[in-house]
Design a protein around this motif. Sequence first.
Motif, PDB file in Angstrom:
ATOM      1  N   GLU A  20       0.835  -1.208   0.000  1.00  0.00           N
ATOM      2  CA  GLU A  20       0.000   0.000   0.000  1.00  0.00           C
ATOM      3  C   GLU A  20       0.869   1.258   0.000  1.00  0.00           C
ATOM      4  O   GLU A  20       0.645   2.193  -0.773  1.00  0.00           O
ATOM      5  CB  GLU A  20      -0.885   0.028   1.245  1.00  0.00           C
ATOM      6  CG  GLU A  20      -2.118  -0.832   1.211  1.00  0.00           C
ATOM      7  CD  GLU A  20      -3.010  -0.548   2.391  1.00  0.00           C
ATOM      8  OE1 GLU A  20      -4.238  -0.478   2.208  1.00  0.00           O
ATOM      9  OE2 GLU A  20      -2.502  -0.377   3.521  1.00  0.00           O
ATOM     10  N   GLU A  21       1.849   1.283   0.894  1.00  0.00           N
ATOM     11  CA  GLU A  21       2.706   2.463   0.999  1.00  0.00           C
ATOM     12  C   GLU A  21       3.516   2.677  -0.281  1.00  0.00           C
ATOM     13  O   GLU A  21       3.708   3.814  -0.725  1.00  0.00           O
ATOM     14  CB  GLU A  21       3.638   2.336   2.201  1.00  0.00           C
ATOM     15  CG  GLU A  21       4.502   3.562   2.410  1.00  0.00           C
ATOM     16  CD  GLU A  21       5.338   3.502   3.676  1.00  0.00           C
ATOM     17  OE1 GLU A  21       6.278   4.319   3.800  1.00  0.00           O
ATOM     18  OE2 GLU A  21       5.083   2.630   4.542  1.00  0.00           O
ATOM     19  N   TYR A  22       3.982   1.585  -0.880  1.00  0.00           N
ATOM     20  CA  TYR A  22       4.754   1.693  -2.123  1.00  0.00           C
ATOM     21  C   TYR A  22       3.905   2.287  -3.236  1.00  0.00           C
ATOM     22  O   TYR A  22       4.346   3.198  -3.957  1.00  0.00           O
ATOM     23  CB  TYR A  22       5.282   0.316  -2.533  1.00  0.00           C
ATOM     24  CG  TYR A  22       6.052   0.342  -3.839  1.00  0.00           C
ATOM     25  CD1 TYR A  22       7.393   0.700  -3.865  1.00  0.00           C
ATOM     26  CD2 TYR A  22       5.427   0.041  -5.049  1.00  0.00           C
ATOM     27  CE1 TYR A  22       8.103   0.744  -5.062  1.00  0.00           C
ATOM     28  CE2 TYR A  22       6.115   0.079  -6.242  1.00  0.00           C
ATOM     29  CZ  TYR A  22       7.463   0.440  -6.241  1.00  0.00           C
ATOM     30  OH  TYR A  22       8.147   0.505  -7.436  1.00  0.00           O
ATOM     31  N   LYS A  25       3.267   6.017  -2.625  1.00  0.00           N
ATOM     32  CA  LYS A  25       4.398   6.934  -2.760  1.00  0.00           C
ATOM     33  C   LYS A  25       5.081   6.887  -4.117  1.00  0.00           C
ATOM     34  O   LYS A  25       5.702   7.882  -4.528  1.00  0.00           O
ATOM     35  CB  LYS A  25       5.452   6.630  -1.680  1.00  0.00           C
ATOM     36  CG  LYS A  25       5.019   6.987  -0.271  1.00  0.00           C
ATOM     37  CD  LYS A  25       6.139   6.706   0.717  1.00  0.00           C
ATOM     38  CE  LYS A  25       5.784   7.153   2.123  1.00  0.00           C
ATOM     39  NZ  LYS A  25       6.878   6.879   3.089  1.00  0.00           N
ATOM     40  N   ARG A  47      -2.558   3.827  13.587  1.00  0.00           N
ATOM     41  CA  ARG A  47      -1.306   4.597  13.700  1.00  0.00           C
ATOM     42  C   ARG A  47      -1.084   5.182  15.082  1.00  0.00           C
ATOM     43  O   ARG A  47       0.057   5.250  15.564  1.00  0.00           O
ATOM     44  CB  ARG A  47      -1.323   5.727  12.644  1.00  0.00           C
ATOM     45  CG  ARG A  47      -0.138   6.673  12.717  1.00  0.00           C
ATOM     46  CD  ARG A  47       1.158   5.978  12.371  1.00  0.00           C
ATOM     47  NE  ARG A  47       2.298   6.867  12.449  1.00  0.00           N
ATOM     48  CZ  ARG A  47       2.966   7.135  13.566  1.00  0.00           C
ATOM     49  NH1 ARG A  47       2.601   6.568  14.703  1.00  0.00           N
ATOM     50  NH2 ARG A  47       4.009   7.944  13.552  1.00  0.00           N
ATOM     51  N   ARG A  70      -0.402   0.077  11.003  1.00  0.00           N
ATOM     52  CA  ARG A  70      -0.622   0.679   9.685  1.00  0.00           C
ATOM     53  C   ARG A  70      -0.366   2.190   9.743  1.00  0.00           C
ATOM     54  O   ARG A  70      -0.179   2.758  10.826  1.00  0.00           O
ATOM     55  CB  ARG A  70      -2.044   0.404   9.200  1.00  0.00           C
ATOM     56  CG  ARG A  70      -3.140   1.005  10.064  1.00  0.00           C
ATOM     57  CD  ARG A  70      -4.525   0.712   9.495  1.00  0.00           C
ATOM     58  NE  ARG A  70      -5.568   1.338  10.306  1.00  0.00           N
ATOM     59  CZ  ARG A  70      -6.232   0.731  11.283  1.00  0.00           C
ATOM     60  NH1 ARG A  70      -5.975  -0.545  11.562  1.00  0.00           N
ATOM     61  NH2 ARG A  70      -7.153   1.380  11.972  1.00  0.00           N
ATOM     62  N   LEU A  71      -0.390   2.833   8.580  1.00  0.00           N
ATOM     63  CA  LEU A  71      -0.171   4.276   8.507  1.00  0.00           C
ATOM     64  C   LEU A  71      -1.395   5.074   8.934  1.00  0.00           C
ATOM     65  O   LEU A  71      -1.275   6.177   9.464  1.00  0.00           O
ATOM     66  CB  LEU A  71       0.208   4.678   7.081  1.00  0.00           C
ATOM     67  CG  LEU A  71       1.605   4.291   6.592  1.00  0.00           C
ATOM     68  CD1 LEU A  71       1.747   4.675   5.120  1.00  0.00           C
ATOM     69  CD2 LEU A  71       2.685   4.970   7.422  1.00  0.00           C
ATOM     70  N   TYR A 139      -5.500   7.492   5.166  1.00  0.00           N
ATOM     71  CA  TYR A 139      -4.213   8.157   5.368  1.00  0.00           C
ATOM     72  C   TYR A 139      -4.081   9.207   4.282  1.00  0.00           C
ATOM     73  O   TYR A 139      -4.270   8.921   3.096  1.00  0.00           O
ATOM     74  CB  TYR A 139      -3.074   7.142   5.275  1.00  0.00           C
ATOM     75  CG  TYR A 139      -1.685   7.735   5.331  1.00  0.00           C
ATOM     76  CD1 TYR A 139      -1.190   8.276   6.513  1.00  0.00           C
ATOM     77  CD2 TYR A 139      -0.878   7.739   4.194  1.00  0.00           C
ATOM     78  CE1 TYR A 139       0.094   8.811   6.560  1.00  0.00           C
ATOM     79  CE2 TYR A 139       0.407   8.276   4.241  1.00  0.00           C
ATOM     80  CZ  TYR A 139       0.884   8.808   5.434  1.00  0.00           C
ATOM     81  OH  TYR A 139       2.145   9.343   5.483  1.00  0.00           O
ATOM     82  N   ARG A 233      10.150  -0.846   7.830  1.00  0.00           N
ATOM     83  CA  ARG A 233       9.094  -0.343   8.699  1.00  0.00           C
ATOM     84  C   ARG A 233       8.259  -1.467   9.324  1.00  0.00           C
ATOM     85  O   ARG A 233       8.244  -1.654  10.536  1.00  0.00           O
ATOM     86  CB  ARG A 233       8.174   0.618   7.932  1.00  0.00           C
ATOM     87  CG  ARG A 233       7.150   1.303   8.843  1.00  0.00           C
ATOM     88  CD  ARG A 233       6.030   2.017   8.074  1.00  0.00           C
ATOM     89  NE  ARG A 233       6.475   3.057   7.183  1.00  0.00           N
ATOM     90  CZ  ARG A 233       6.693   4.327   7.544  1.00  0.00           C
ATOM     91  NH1 ARG A 233       6.533   4.674   8.815  1.00  0.00           N
ATOM     92  NH2 ARG A 233       7.062   5.220   6.643  1.00  0.00           N
TER      93      ARG A 233
END
Length: 331
Positions: A20-22, A25, A47, A70-71, A139, A233
């Motif tokens: 998800e983060e990849y 971003k 978070r 999670r974020l 987020y 992370r």
Amino acid sequence: MAITYIESPSTDPAFNLALEEYVFKNLPRDKTYFMLWQNDNAIIVGRHQNTAEEVNAVYVSEHNIKVVRRLSGGGAVYHDLGNLNYTFIADAKDAQVIDLQYFCLPLIRALEKLGVHAGMQGRNDIVIDGKKFSGNSQYIKDDRIMHHGTILFDSDLSVLSEALKADPEKFESKGVKSVRNRVTNLRPYLPEGTTLKQFREALLANMTEGEELETYTLSPADLMGVQKIRQGRYELWDWNYGVSPDYTVRRSKRFPSCGLVELRIQVVEGRIANLAVFGDFIGNGDADELAGELKGCRMERRALTAVLELIPVSWYFFDVSSEELVDLILL
């Protein structure tokens, strides 16, 4: 705008949160991304939550349940292979004012076409007959939004209730506490015999109705990028536990061999900052000496065990083993 669909190749929670983060971003911002994914046997904490306050540590350890932060904000949720998760990632000029319902409504409409009448409750829950089967959170950063939600399709609700059973009276912290709602699985409301695979296919077809759907296949370079985030992370104790708000926890147990042992543990950045021992227990040594040895230790079984195995615990608490003391600290 075309919607780009990405399917995760993994059921590992650290990988999926890193994915998800990849995507959030690194992939082109001129597309809206939609993902369906599953985690096997995991608790995902919000978070801003105190991880120790949200999980039943002993149960989680005994049942090999992974705990990952999670974020996004919100409460802790349990995932197993009877649970399906979805994610929308998109650009938004005024992302900070977008309502969570904007991304929940496609799911409600998709379920309506499957004969299931669901609706929103509160700000971020989707319910059937007043029972929650989907929780959602977001987020937002740099005018980019990631919305993700859970769908309880056929989860083991008995494990869910045990894994998230922490005693709030034992904690004093500023962490955001989860609100425990009545929950239900979605499967009993669907046509008889509906499998998760069939539901997944129907959901994918309906969630993107009216929009062109294209599939994105993760490249080796993408997967390397995901693994880098995962290792930097989501696999780290410092992220999953250490960034929790500072808190104080109270533990007590009456051991048949020595009596009542009461602990007051102050935890800062996931480590023991101060430990006070009270009770009517019997022992030969000064328990404050043992408490001093635990200062700076992570509130985590492996770290506690490594310290206490080098200390004659039964000298301080008659006939109590190091393992029993670790169980008490993490009770």
